[in-house]
Design a protein around this motif. Structure first.
Motif, PDB file in Angstrom:
ATOM      1  N   THR A   1       1.232  50.794 -63.489  1.00 35.82           N
ATOM      2  CA  THR A   1       2.568  50.907 -64.070  1.00 35.82           C
ATOM      3  C   THR A   1       3.271  52.132 -63.486  1.00 35.82           C
ATOM      4  O   THR A   1       2.688  53.216 -63.449  1.00 35.82           O
ATOM      5  CB  THR A   1       2.473  51.060 -65.600  1.00 35.82           C
ATOM      6  N   VAL A   2       4.517  51.963 -63.057  1.00 31.50           N
ATOM      7  CA  VAL A   2       5.291  53.065 -62.487  1.00 31.50           C
ATOM      8  C   VAL A   2       6.205  53.637 -63.571  1.00 31.50           C
ATOM      9  O   VAL A   2       6.995  52.906 -64.177  1.00 31.50           O
ATOM     10  CB  VAL A   2       6.137  52.602 -61.278  1.00 31.50           C
TER      11      VAL A   2
ATOM     12  N   LEU B   1      12.220  52.616 -61.705  1.00 30.48           N
ATOM     13  CA  LEU B   1      12.463  51.645 -60.638  1.00 30.48           C
ATOM     14  C   LEU B   1      12.421  52.302 -59.259  1.00 30.48           C
ATOM     15  O   LEU B   1      12.792  51.685 -58.267  1.00 30.48           O
ATOM     16  CB  LEU B   1      13.817  50.957 -60.852  1.00 30.48           C
ATOM     17  N   LEU B   2      11.967  53.574 -59.183  1.00 31.00           N
ATOM     18  CA  LEU B   2      11.919  54.280 -57.895  1.00 31.00           C
ATOM     19  C   LEU B   2      10.808  53.762 -56.989  1.00 31.00           C
ATOM     20  O   LEU B   2      10.820  53.996 -55.782  1.00 31.00           O
ATOM     21  CB  LEU B   2      11.737  55.786 -58.114  1.00 31.00           C
ATOM     22  N   ALA B   3       9.834  53.047 -57.581  1.00 31.05           N
ATOM     23  CA  ALA B   3       8.743  52.464 -56.806  1.00 31.05           C
ATOM     24  C   ALA B   3       8.239  51.224 -57.531  1.00 31.05           C
ATOM     25  O   ALA B   3       8.495  51.042 -58.727  1.00 31.05           O
ATOM     26  CB  ALA B   3       7.601  53.468 -56.632  1.00 31.05           C
TER      27      ALA B   3
ATOM     28  N   THR C   1       5.079  50.574 -53.320  1.00 33.79           N
ATOM     29  CA  THR C   1       6.171  50.583 -52.351  1.00 33.79           C
ATOM     30  C   THR C   1       7.259  51.516 -52.857  1.00 33.79           C
ATOM     31  O   THR C   1       7.715  51.386 -54.007  1.00 33.79           O
ATOM     32  CB  THR C   1       6.758  49.168 -52.163  1.00 33.79           C
ATOM     33  N   GLY C   2       7.687  52.469 -52.010  1.00 38.36           N
ATOM     34  CA  GLY C   2       8.773  53.369 -52.354  1.00 38.36           C
ATOM     35  C   GLY C   2      10.100  52.654 -52.292  1.00 38.36           C
ATOM     36  O   GLY C   2      10.397  52.001 -51.288  1.00 38.36           O
ATOM     37  N   VAL C   3      10.918  52.765 -53.345  1.00 42.74           N
ATOM     38  CA  VAL C   3      12.204  52.080 -53.410  1.00 42.74           C
ATOM     39  C   VAL C   3      13.364  53.064 -53.290  1.00 42.74           C
ATOM     40  O   VAL C   3      14.344  52.794 -52.615  1.00 42.74           O
ATOM     41  CB  VAL C   3      12.319  51.268 -54.724  1.00 42.74           C
ATOM     42  N   ALA C   4      13.245  54.230 -53.937  1.00 42.28           N
ATOM     43  CA  ALA C   4      14.319  55.231 -53.923  1.00 42.28           C
ATOM     44  C   ALA C   4      13.688  56.624 -54.033  1.00 42.28           C
ATOM     45  O   ALA C   4      12.568  56.768 -54.527  1.00 42.28           O
ATOM     46  CB  ALA C   4      15.291  54.984 -55.079  1.00 42.28           C
ATOM     47  N   PRO C   5      14.407  57.670 -53.565  1.00 44.35           N
ATOM     48  CA  PRO C   5      13.852  59.032 -53.613  1.00 44.35           C
ATOM     49  C   PRO C   5      13.667  59.544 -55.033  1.00 44.35           C
ATOM     50  O   PRO C   5      14.425  59.194 -55.936  1.00 44.35           O
ATOM     51  CB  PRO C   5      14.893  59.877 -52.878  1.00 44.35           C
TER      52      PRO C   5
ATOM     53  N   VAL D   1       5.129  58.658 -61.453  1.00 40.46           N
ATOM     54  CA  VAL D   1       3.716  58.657 -61.799  1.00 40.46           C
ATOM     55  C   VAL D   1       3.298  57.193 -61.866  1.00 40.46           C
ATOM     56  O   VAL D   1       3.979  56.377 -62.480  1.00 40.46           O
ATOM     57  CB  VAL D   1       3.481  59.348 -63.158  1.00 40.46           C
ATOM     58  N   VAL D   2       2.190  56.871 -61.199  1.00 41.99           N
ATOM     59  CA  VAL D   2       1.642  55.523 -61.295  1.00 41.99           C
ATOM     60  C   VAL D   2       0.416  55.604 -62.194  1.00 41.99           C
ATOM     61  O   VAL D   2      -0.527  56.336 -61.896  1.00 41.99           O
ATOM     62  CB  VAL D   2       1.265  54.944 -59.916  1.00 41.99           C
ATOM     63  N   ARG D   3       0.468  54.892 -63.313  1.00 41.79           N
ATOM     64  CA  ARG D   3      -0.652  54.866 -64.255  1.00 41.79           C
ATOM     65  C   ARG D   3      -1.523  53.657 -63.943  1.00 41.79           C
ATOM     66  O   ARG D   3      -1.044  52.528 -63.890  1.00 41.79           O
ATOM     67  CB  ARG D   3      -0.150  54.788 -65.690  1.00 41.79           C
ATOM     68  N   ALA D   4      -2.816  53.916 -63.766  1.00 40.58           N
ATOM     69  CA  ALA D   4      -3.772  52.866 -63.444  1.00 40.58           C
ATOM     70  C   ALA D   4      -4.731  52.677 -64.612  1.00 40.58           C
ATOM     71  O   ALA D   4      -5.274  53.644 -65.141  1.00 40.58           O
ATOM     72  CB  ALA D   4      -4.548  53.236 -62.184  1.00 40.58           C
TER      73      ALA D   4
END
Length: 186
Positions: free
Chosen positions: A78-79, A88-90, A99-103, A107-110
């Motif tokens: 989850t981003v 929505l930045l990734a 995948t990077g979407v915007a600067p 945090v990506v929670r796994a």
């Protein structure tokens, strides 16, 4: 198994040597742990830098109570932003491909569905694509965290007598729009 006339007990050498739902761990094909058997999770890398449009493969590793580890093929990724709100930045898929979407910073929670273990986090800094000039990323060597407010000097040659000076921003970026694609010294 015999290799070059030397026979040794058969062992796996990689995950592809094992069947579906198994992985090669310490030379043996083992089954994935059940969610209830997971004592700890780890996400690799725990921090990274990524340019918008690029991808990064996060790896989720499960640890059993006996200390053995197992590389998980999928999980719940989850981003969120730094405050924990959806971002929505990734994007991230169930295999951990981000995948990077915007600067910005995310945090990506796994996590693993059905496991009582707390999610692990990977902190990512997403940088815009450089369309002209040069970009210097200033990061802490130990934590890989961006450093803001750092003065960076840059020249188009080593013999430059008056370098351009830029200050890194909140993302640790010092932009040098006038430096061309040739050699540069920082």
């Amino acid at each position: 198994e015999c290799v070059g006339g030397l026979c040794v007990p058969s062992t796996c050498r990689g995950h592809s040597d094992c069947g579906p739902g198994k992985a090669c761990v310490d030379g043996a094909c083992i089954s994935a742990p059940l969610p209830g058997d997971i004592a700890l999770l780890s996400v690799i890398p725990a921090a990274a830098l990524l340019e918008v449009g690029d991808t990064l493969q996060l790896r989720l590793v499960a640890f059993r109570l006996d200390g053995s580890s197992y590389p998980l093929a999928a999980g719940s990724f989850t981003v969120v932003d730094e405050q924990g709100m959806p971002s929505l930045l990734a994007t991230a898929d169930t295999g951990g491909l981000v995948t990077g979407v915007a600067p910005g910073k995310v945090v990506v929670r796994a996590a693993v569905s059905g496991s009582a273990v707390l999610p692990k986090e990977a902190k990512l800094t997403l940088y815009p694509v450089v369309s002209s000039g040069r970009r210097v990323l200033v990061v802490d060597a130990a934590t890989r965290s961006p450093l803001a407010g750092v003065k960076v000097a840059g020249c188009e040659s080593a013999s430059c007598s008056s370098p351009a000076e830029m200050i890194s921003d909140a993302l640790g970026v010092a932009l040098f729009p006038t430096l061309g694609a040739g050699a540069a010294t920082f």
